[in-house]
Design a protein around this motif. Structure first.
Motif, PDB file in Angstrom:
ATOM      1  N   GLY A   1       0.752  -1.351  -0.127  1.00 18.03           N
ATOM      2  CA  GLY A   1      -0.010   0.044   0.011  1.00 18.03           C
ATOM      3  C   GLY A   1       0.821   1.206  -0.121  1.00 18.03           C
ATOM      4  N   LEU A   2       2.107   1.243  -0.024  1.00 23.00           N
ATOM      5  CA  LEU A   2       2.989   2.435   0.048  1.00 23.00           C
ATOM      6  C   LEU A   2       2.769   3.253  -1.291  1.00 23.00           C
ATOM      7  CD1 LEU A   2       6.335   1.376   1.528  1.00 23.00           C
ATOM      8  CD2 LEU A   2       4.480   2.545   2.616  1.00 23.00           C
ATOM      9  N   ALA A   3       2.741   2.523  -2.436  1.00 17.33           N
ATOM     10  CA  ALA A   3       2.053   3.344  -3.602  1.00 17.33           C
ATOM     11  C   ALA A   3       1.034   4.088  -3.556  1.00 17.33           C
ATOM     12  CB  ALA A   3       2.100   2.411  -4.712  1.00 17.33           C
ATOM     13  N   PHE A   4      -0.047   3.580  -2.904  1.00 14.39           N
ATOM     14  CA  PHE A   4      -1.315   4.392  -2.765  1.00 14.39           C
ATOM     15  C   PHE A   4      -1.177   5.500  -1.995  1.00 14.39           C
ATOM     16  CE2 PHE A   4      -2.749   0.014  -4.089  1.00 14.39           C
ATOM     17  CZ  PHE A   4      -3.668   0.464  -5.072  1.00 14.39           C
ATOM     18  N   ARG A   5      -0.405   5.429  -0.822  1.00 16.09           N
ATOM     19  CA  ARG A   5      -0.080   6.560   0.151  1.00 16.09           C
ATOM     20  C   ARG A   5       0.517   7.279  -0.489  1.00 16.09           C
ATOM     21  NH1 ARG A   5       2.041   3.714   5.863  1.00 16.09           N
ATOM     22  NH2 ARG A   5       2.658   6.005   5.873  1.00 16.09           N
ATOM     23  N   ALA A   6       1.667   7.263  -1.280  1.00 18.00           N
ATOM     24  CA  ALA A   6       2.287   8.340  -2.116  1.00 18.00           C
ATOM     25  C   ALA A   6       1.321   9.021  -3.147  1.00 18.00           C
ATOM     26  CB  ALA A   6       3.374   7.720  -3.118  1.00 18.00           C
ATOM     27  N   ILE A   7       0.263   8.373  -3.687  1.00 20.05           N
ATOM     28  CA  ILE A   7      -0.483   8.995  -4.660  1.00 20.05           C
ATOM     29  C   ILE A   7      -1.280   9.967  -3.693  1.00 20.05           C
ATOM     30  CG2 ILE A   7      -2.516   8.753  -6.040  1.00 20.05           C
ATOM     31  CD1 ILE A   7      -1.104   6.365  -7.504  1.00 20.05           C
ATOM     32  N   SER A   8      -1.928   9.511  -2.762  1.00 23.10           N
ATOM     33  CA  SER A   8      -2.753  10.260  -2.088  1.00 23.10           C
ATOM     34  C   SER A   8      -1.925  11.714  -1.335  1.00 23.10           C
ATOM     35  CB  SER A   8      -3.266   9.534  -0.579  1.00 23.10           C
ATOM     36  OG  SER A   8      -3.947  10.348   0.137  1.00 23.10           O
ATOM     37  N   SER A   9      -0.692  11.541  -1.134  1.00 20.82           N
ATOM     38  CA  SER A   9       0.094  12.483  -0.557  1.00 20.82           C
ATOM     39  C   SER A   9       0.462  13.646  -1.646  1.00 20.82           C
ATOM     40  CB  SER A   9       1.593  12.332   0.026  1.00 20.82           C
ATOM     41  OG  SER A   9       1.360  11.193   1.171  1.00 20.82           O
ATOM     42  N   ILE A  10       0.460  12.911  -2.852  1.00 16.65           N
ATOM     43  CA  ILE A  10       0.763  13.975  -4.052  1.00 16.65           C
ATOM     44  C   ILE A  10      -0.426  14.917  -4.334  1.00 16.65           C
ATOM     45  CG2 ILE A  10       1.273  13.963  -6.493  1.00 16.65           C
ATOM     46  CD1 ILE A  10       2.717  11.550  -6.202  1.00 16.65           C
ATOM     47  N   GLU A  11      -1.683  14.224  -4.082  1.00 18.58           N
ATOM     48  CA  GLU A  11      -2.816  14.947  -4.238  1.00 18.58           C
ATOM     49  C   GLU A  11      -3.092  16.139  -3.406  1.00 18.58           C
ATOM     50  OE1 GLU A  11      -7.508  14.273  -4.453  1.00 18.58           O
ATOM     51  OE2 GLU A  11      -6.358  12.599  -4.104  1.00 18.58           O
ATOM     52  N   ARG A  12      -2.521  15.927  -2.099  1.00 17.78           N
ATOM     53  CA  ARG A  12      -2.677  16.930  -1.168  1.00 17.78           C
ATOM     54  C   ARG A  12      -1.903  18.361  -1.211  1.00 17.78           C
ATOM     55  NH1 ARG A  12      -4.116  16.074   4.553  1.00 17.78           N
ATOM     56  NH2 ARG A  12      -5.441  14.404   4.765  1.00 17.78           N
ATOM     57  N   VAL A  13      -0.545  17.823  -1.963  1.00 20.26           N
ATOM     58  CA  VAL A  13       0.278  19.012  -2.230  1.00 20.26           C
ATOM     59  C   VAL A  13      -0.117  19.920  -3.256  1.00 20.26           C
ATOM     60  CG1 VAL A  13       2.416  19.437  -3.282  1.00 20.26           C
ATOM     61  CG2 VAL A  13       2.331  17.696  -1.577  1.00 20.26           C
ATOM     62  N   ILE A  14      -1.022  19.317  -4.289  1.00 20.21           N
ATOM     63  CA  ILE A  14      -1.288  20.114  -5.529  1.00 20.21           C
ATOM     64  C   ILE A  14      -2.815  20.094  -5.429  1.00 20.21           C
ATOM     65  CG2 ILE A  14       0.455  19.103  -7.041  1.00 20.21           C
ATOM     66  CD1 ILE A  14      -1.488  17.505  -8.209  1.00 20.21           C
ATOM     67  N   ALA A  15      -3.384  20.571  -4.113  1.00 17.62           N
ATOM     68  CA  ALA A  15      -4.890  20.521  -3.869  1.00 17.62           C
ATOM     69  C   ALA A  15      -5.370  21.783  -4.482  1.00 17.62           C
ATOM     70  CB  ALA A  15      -5.133  20.812  -2.642  1.00 17.62           C
ATOM     71  N   ARG A  16      -4.424  22.917  -4.653  1.00 18.48           N
ATOM     72  CA  ARG A  16      -4.940  24.361  -5.101  1.00 18.48           C
ATOM     73  C   ARG A  16      -4.712  24.221  -6.655  1.00 18.48           C
ATOM     74  NH1 ARG A  16      -2.504  28.229  -0.378  1.00 18.48           N
ATOM     75  NH2 ARG A  16      -3.564  27.342   1.423  1.00 18.48           N
ATOM     76  N   VAL A  17      -4.260  23.392  -7.219  1.00 16.64           N
ATOM     77  CA  VAL A  17      -4.152  23.588  -8.856  1.00 16.64           C
ATOM     78  C   VAL A  17      -5.314  22.980  -9.547  1.00 16.64           C
ATOM     79  CG1 VAL A  17      -2.790  22.576 -10.748  1.00 16.64           C
ATOM     80  CG2 VAL A  17      -1.883  23.320  -8.519  1.00 16.64           C
ATOM     81  N   PRO A  18      -5.886  23.536 -10.416  1.00 18.52           N
ATOM     82  CA  PRO A  18      -7.098  22.987 -10.908  1.00 18.52           C
ATOM     83  C   PRO A  18      -6.683  21.806 -11.725  1.00 18.52           C
ATOM     84  CG  PRO A  18      -6.873  25.520 -11.406  1.00 18.52           C
ATOM     85  CD  PRO A  18      -5.709  25.133 -10.843  1.00 18.52           C
ATOM     86  N   GLY A  19      -7.538  20.727 -12.048  1.00 19.73           N
ATOM     87  CA  GLY A  19      -7.214  19.491 -12.673  1.00 19.73           C
ATOM     88  C   GLY A  19      -6.505  18.684 -11.702  1.00 19.73           C
ATOM     89  N   GLN A  20      -6.390  18.792 -10.563  1.00 23.74           N
ATOM     90  CA  GLN A  20      -5.529  18.036  -9.428  1.00 23.74           C
ATOM     91  C   GLN A  20      -5.400  16.474  -9.923  1.00 23.74           C
ATOM     92  OE1 GLN A  20      -7.314  19.648  -6.018  1.00 23.74           O
ATOM     93  NE2 GLN A  20      -7.153  17.309  -5.303  1.00 23.74           N
ATOM     94  N   LEU A  21      -6.878  16.125  -9.849  1.00 20.69           N
ATOM     95  CA  LEU A  21      -6.664  14.604 -10.221  1.00 20.69           C
ATOM     96  C   LEU A  21      -6.076  14.350 -11.622  1.00 20.69           C
ATOM     97  CD1 LEU A  21     -10.109  13.162  -8.849  1.00 20.69           C
ATOM     98  CD2 LEU A  21      -7.867  12.981  -7.844  1.00 20.69           C
ATOM     99  N   SER A  22      -6.387  14.857 -12.477  1.00 21.46           N
ATOM    100  CA  SER A  22      -5.537  14.788 -13.774  1.00 21.46           C
ATOM    101  C   SER A  22      -3.804  14.931 -13.499  1.00 21.46           C
ATOM    102  CB  SER A  22      -5.715  15.583 -14.836  1.00 21.46           C
ATOM    103  OG  SER A  22      -7.155  15.630 -15.292  1.00 21.46           O
ATOM    104  N   ILE A  23      -3.513  15.706 -12.693  1.00 25.38           N
ATOM    105  CA  ILE A  23      -2.006  15.733 -12.492  1.00 25.38           C
ATOM    106  C   ILE A  23      -1.578  14.564 -11.754  1.00 25.38           C
ATOM    107  CG2 ILE A  23      -0.261  17.018 -11.348  1.00 25.38           C
ATOM    108  CD1 ILE A  23      -1.940  19.491 -12.125  1.00 25.38           C
TER     109      ILE A  23
END
Length: 435
Positions: A75-97
């Motif tokens: 599950g480490l890879a999933f945790r990394a993806i979740s953390s990346i999403e938090r960092v770019i929370a203010r960027v439009p299209g964050q899930l695409s990024i």
């Protein structure tokens, strides 16, 4: 005649639905019996096959696969993806990024572009469409990230190509870094620009995420992402510095993955056993394919098919420029209907003797083949990744929408391929610096 018999038999078996690896095995047995002296030829085929999988240069394949399986099942890879999403929370299209960054991580670690598309499509696509994403920025990045994974190490496919083609595996792994980064920059740039053009998406989610404090946003990133980036640095850095061979750097990466899962406290006996079993399963499949492909190449050479093809091509007097374009065009067309491994098995026994005779730089050609193979899987109307996306997308998504979502990213990959073609040092520069 030998070329006609072997290729005709191969494509005939594949057309009736015979598995690719067993199609090659059947053709190899036929070729050994016809061209290598019957029963004695079968015995020689067995000896050659054993020799093809006892090469020490193939060791990185199971080690790279093991890295991905450990990070996936713990599950480490999933945790990394979740953390990346938090960092770019203010960027439009964050899930695409996130789909570009996270999908690249998954594909790099899993070694399977098709599996990556199926998994990321199932996990992210429904939520992206629910938030109002345009299908182009929802489905396109998920399908496109495999191109990056095939280039930036650790890449089991690059190791396999190097082994089959007799090209420096270190050179291929390192040579794909710059093209892979160019592709990632292109994908991210397109997604960000497209998302800023439609800021209405996910407005209510952004309001919630903007309430996150700086610590809530960045601490998970440094906790869950930076250590995993250290694995990549260890693998690539050891090769770039000339301290380790591909096999040794793969061992370093596998050890780093084990230590990471232990440090996070997520490695259990159950997921360790599952990871090792899956590693063994995938590695056996890859080695079986290598046996079939190597034997096929030897059959072509022994029967005179390869030398006959070389003489025919030589009669046309093609320059290396047009020869490379022809090779890439063939790979691009084949990618519409078959997977990357099958493409390599069919084309390399012909392409590499032609490339060597024409004096074409093998690392440059290998990197371009990796890019072109991935482009083929995105090419309408029968690209395999398009079909995979259709199978995991909601019923409301139509096939023409999937085609349209792939086109911008296909064009970006084409631009990167053109850069590599016109500026070979983008692929050969880093390998030339290795001490």
């Amino acid at each position: 005649m030998a070329l006609f018999i072997m290729l005709g038999s191969l494509f005939g078996l594949m057309l009736i639905g015979f598995p690719v690896a067993f199609s090659f095995l059947s053709v190899n047995l036929l070729g050994a019996w016809l061209f290598m002296g019957g029963e004695a030829g079968i015995g020689q085929l067995v000896r050659n096959s054993v020799g093809s999988v006892t090469s020490f240069s193939l060791t990185p394949i199971p080690l790279f696969v093991m890295m991905g399986e450990l990070l996936f099942h713990t599950g480490l890879a999933f945790r990394a993806i979740s953390s990346i999403e938090r960092v770019i929370a203010r960027v439009p299209g964050q899930l695409s990024i996130v789909s570009v960054l996270g999908g690249t991580a998954f594909a790099t670690l899993s070694g399977s572009t098709i599996a990556n598309t199926a998994m990321m499509g199932s996990a992210l696509l429904p939520e992206m469409l629910k938030r109002g994403y345009h299908p182009t920025v929802a489905m396109g990045p998920i399908m496109a990230v495999g191109g990056i994974a095939m280039l930036i190490p650790p890449s089991a496919l690059a190791v396999m190509l190097g082994s089959l083609a007799g090209v420096s595996i270190t050179g291929l792994l390192v040579g794909g870094i710059v093209p892979g980064l160019l592709m990632a920059i292109g994908f991210l740039g397109y997604v960000i620009i497209r998302s800023y053009m439609d800021k209405s998406n996910e407005s209510e989610h952004q309001e919630e995420e903007e309430q996150l404090t700086r610590r809530q946003r960045w601490w998970p990133f440094f906790r869950d992402v930076v250590p995993l980036l250290g694995i990549f640095v260890a693998v690539v850095g050891s090769m770039l510095a000339g301290w380790a061979s591909p096999t040794e750097s793969a061992a370093i990466g596998a050890l780093a993955a084990v230590l990471a899962t232990l440090a996070y406290g997520v490695l259990t006996l159950k997921n360790l056993v599952r990871s090792l079993l899956e590693t063994a399963r995938i590695s056996v499949i890859i080695l079986f394919v290598l046996v079939a492909s190597t034997a096929f190449s030897q059959q072509l050479s022994f029967s005179g098919a390869t030398s006959g093809l070389l003489s025919v091509v030589s009669d046309y007097g093609l320059t290396p420029f047009w020869l490379v374009i022809g090779m890439l065009a063939i790979v691009l067309l084949m990618g519409c209907v078959i997977d990357q491994v099958s493409m390599m098995m069919i084309t390399l026994p012909f392409f590499m003797p032609l490339a060597n005779a024409a004096g074409i730089e093998p690392i440059w050609l290998g990197v371009m083949m990796l890019i072109t193979m991935e482009m083929g899987l995105l090419t309408p109307p029968f690209g395999l990744l398009l079909m995979v996306m259709q199978s995991v997308a909601p019923a409301s998504v139509r096939l023409p929408q999937i085609y349209a979502s792939a086109v911008p990213f296909l064009l970006i990959e084409g631009v990167v391929l053109a850069f590599i073609f016109l500026l070979p040092w983008l692929a050969t520069g880093l390998p030339g610096l290795i001490g």
